[in-house]
Scaffold this active site. Structure first.
Site, PDB file in Angstrom:
ATOM      1  N   HIS A   1       4.366   7.171  -8.981  1.00  0.00           N
ATOM      2  CA  HIS A   1       3.779   5.890  -9.372  1.00  0.00           C
ATOM      3  C   HIS A   1       3.717   5.830 -10.889  1.00  0.00           C
ATOM      4  CE1 HIS A   1       1.121   2.446  -9.684  1.00  0.00           C
ATOM      5  NE2 HIS A   1       1.338   2.217  -8.402  1.00  0.00           N
TER       6      HIS A   1
ATOM      7  N   LYS B   1      -4.450  -0.869   1.938  1.00  0.00           N
ATOM      8  CA  LYS B   1      -5.490  -1.661   1.288  1.00  0.00           C
ATOM      9  C   LYS B   1      -6.687  -1.785   2.228  1.00  0.00           C
ATOM     10  CE  LYS B   1      -2.553  -2.734  -2.085  1.00  0.00           C
ATOM     11  NZ  LYS B   1      -2.718  -2.352  -3.484  1.00  0.00           N
TER      12      LYS B   1
END
Length: 477
Positions: A294, A175
Site C-alpha cells: 500500500h 470496511k
C-alpha cells in the site's frame, strides 16, 4: 588580510564561495550507461539563472557544499560529482525548467533504496535558492538494478501460485476500515471471498489496535480463506497487514502469517520505510509469501506538480525494494490519476523494457533486464459501472479492488462480490470476442444484468455515482 586568514594559493586551494555552475554544470558531458539519471523540475528564486539552479541541485545531491573545502583535494571530484548536463524550459511556464542530472554509480550503496533517496532527495529540497523542486523521473541502469532482489515473486509466479489466468484479479478492502472486532472482520472476508473475489484486504491503517489485535485478525482471516476455498474450489487470499512499529515486530507478524499457511501479506511501504520494506520482501521470497504494497502517504510526496517527487519514481523504487502488488490509482475512481500518466507508471511497474515517452510522463528509457514485474492495483471509489473502463485501461495483469463497491451492495457482501465477478467475466468475454469496451461498456454491463440479479441491483445503486474532478498533477503540454 591577516596572515592567519590569508589563502595560500601555492598549495592549490582557494577559500571562499564560488558559483555551483563553474563545477557542476557540464552541458558537454556524455552520460554513461552506468550513470543514474534524474530529471528535476526546478523553480529557482528570482534572479537565480537556471544553470546555477541545476548545478546547485547536482552539487547538493552529490559531493558539493556551500563553500570550497580543503578536503576536496583529497578525492577525485571529477569521478564522484553529480553533473547537470542538460536544461530545458517547461512548456507554458515562465520560471520552471527540467534539469537533467547524472550521478556516478559509485555514489550509491548496492541494494539500498534508502541510500539512493538519501543522496538524491535527502537534503537539496530545502535549498533556499530554489522556490520549489520536484523529482520527475529516474533512470536506473541495469548495473545498479541488478544489485536488488526486486519483487519477491512477480506476476507470472503469482498467477501460477493462484492458478488464475486470462483476467484481472478481484479484491475488496474491508470496511469500515477501523472498529470491527476480529471475528466480524473475518466474517466479512469470508462472505466476499465466497461470493467470487480472489482477495480481501486490510486497510492501510489496520495494524494492531485495541479493538482488533493483529494475531486475532490473522486467525479469523485465515479461517475465512480456508472455508471459502473449500466451498468455491478456488485459491483465495487476504492481505494481512504486517506493518508494525519495529522491523522485528513486522517480521514476527509475517512469520505467523506463514505458519497459518496464507498466501499473502501486506506492507505500507512509505510509512513503514524502504529499509523495512526490503527486509520484508526478502523474507517473503525466502518463505513463499506474496507481498501486497500500500502506498499510504504517497500524495503528501507526489501530488503537487511543482514540488516533491512524482509517483513514477516511487513506483520504480518499490519495484527495486520489493513488492508483488502496489496501489496505482484508478483513472476513473475517487483518487488522483490522469490516464496517460497512470499508464506510464503502470508500464514501469509491469514491463521489462519501457521506452522514453514524454506524452506519458516517461523521461528516460528504462531497462529492468530480468527483474520481476509488479501488479498494479486499481482501488478507490470504483464500482460495477467502472468495470469495462478498468478492464480496458489496466488489462489482465492487474488487481481491481472494490471496497465500498462490494460491501455497499444492498443485499450484502457476498452478492456484492458476485456482482463484481459477473461484471468482470462479462467484460473479459466481450473483450475476447473483439468488442470495444470503451464504447460498448455500458451495453455489456446491462446485458449481463439480465442473468445476474446481484449485478442488476448493484447497477441500480451506483448508476449516478461519479467523481468528476480534474487531476492536479497533469502532463506538460
Amino acid at each position: 588580510m591577516s596572515p592567519q586568514t590569508e589563502t595560500k594559493a601555492g598549495v592549490g586551494f582557494k577559500a571562499g564561495v564560488k558559483d555551483y555552475k563553474l563545477t557542476y554544470y557540464t552541458p558537454e558531458y556524455e552520460t554513461k550507461d552506468t550513470d543514474i539519471l534524474a530529471a528535476f523540475r526546478v523553480s529557482p528564486q528570482p534572479g537565480v539563472p537556471p544553470e546555477e539552479a541545476g548545478a546547485a541541485v547536482a552539487a547538493e545531491s552529490s559531493t558539493g557544499t556551500w563553500t570550497t573545502v580543503w578536503t576536496d583535494g583529497l578525492t577525485s571530484l571529477d569521478r564522484y560529482k553529480g553533473r547537470c548536463y542538460h536544461i530545458e524550459p517547461v512548456a507554458g511556464e515562465d520560471s520552471q525548467w527540467i534539469c537533467y542530472v547524472a550521478y556516478p554509480l559509485d555514489l550509491f550503496e548496492e541494494g539500498s533504496v534508502t541510500n539512493m533517496f538519501t543522496s538524491i532527495v535527502g537534503n537539496v529540497f530545502g535549498f533556499k535558492a530554489l522556490r520549489a523542486l520536484r523529482l520527475e523521473d529516474l533512470r536506473i541502469p541495469p548495473t545498479y538494478s541488478k544489485t536488488f532482489q526486486g519483487p519477491p515473486h512477480g506476476i507470472q509466479v503469482e498467477r501460477d501460485k493462484l492458478n488464475k489466468y486470462g483476467r484481472p484479479l478481484l479484491g475488496c478492502t474491508i470496511k469500515p476500515k477501523l472498529g470491527l472486532s476480529a471475528k466480524n472482520y473475518g466474517r466479512a472476508c469470508y462472505e466476499c471471498l465466497r461470493g467470487g473475489l480472489d482477495f480481501t484486504k486490510d486497510d492501510e491503517n489496520v495494524n494492531s489496535q485495541p479493538f482488533m489485535r493483529w494475531r486475532d485478525r490473522f486467525v479469523f482471516c485465515a479461517e475465512a480463506i480456508y472455508k471459502s476455498q473449500a466451498e468455491t474450489g478456488e485459491i483465495k487470499g487476504h492481505y494481512l497487514n504486517a506493518t508494525a512499529g519495529t522491523c522485528e515486530e513486522m517480521i514476527k507478524r509475517a512469520v505467523f502469517a506463514r505458519e497459518l499457511g496464507v498466501p499473502i501479506v501486506m506492507h505500507d511501504y512509505l510509512t513503514g520505510g524502504f529499509t523495512a520494506n526490503t527486509t520484508l520482501a526478502h523474507y517473503c521470497r525466502d518463505n513463499g509469501l506474496l507481498l501486497h504494497i500500500h502506498r499510504a502517504m504517497h500524495a503528501v510526496i507526489d501530488r503537487q506538480k511543482n514540488h516533491g517527487m512524482h509517483f513514477r519514481v516511487l513506483a520504480k523504487a518499490l519495484r527495486m525494494s520489493g513488492g508483488d502488488h502496489i496501489h496505482s490509482g484508478t483513472v476513473v475512481g475517487k483518487l488522483e490519476g490522469e490516464r496517460e500518466m497512470t499508464l506510464g507508471f503502470v508500464d514501469l511497474l509491469r514491463d521489462d523494457f519501457i521506452e522514453k515517452d514524454r506524452a506519458r510522463g516517461i523521461f528516460f528509457t528504462q531497462d529492468w533486464v530480468s527483474m520481476p514485474g509488479v501488479i498494479p492495483v486499481a482501488s478507490g471509489g470504483i464500482h460495477v459501472w467502472h468495470m469495462p473502463a478498468l478492464t480496458e485501461i489496466f488489462g489482465d495483469d492487474s488487481v481491481l479492488q472494490f471496497g465500498g463497491g462490494t460491501l455497499g451492495h444492498p443485499w450484502g457482501n457476498a452478492p456484492g462480490a458476485a456482482a463484481n465477478r459477473v461484471a468482470l467475466e462479462a467484460c473479459v468475454q466481450a473483450r475476447n470476442e473483439g468488442r470495444d469496451l470503451a464504447r460498448e461498456g455500458n451495453e455489456i454491463i446491462r446485458a449481463a444484468c439480465k442473468w445476474s440479479p446481484e449485478l442488476a441491483a448493484a447497477c441500480e445503486v451506483w448508476k449516478a455515482i461519479k467523481f468528476e474532478f480534474e487531476p492536479v498533477d497533469t502532463i506538460d503540454k
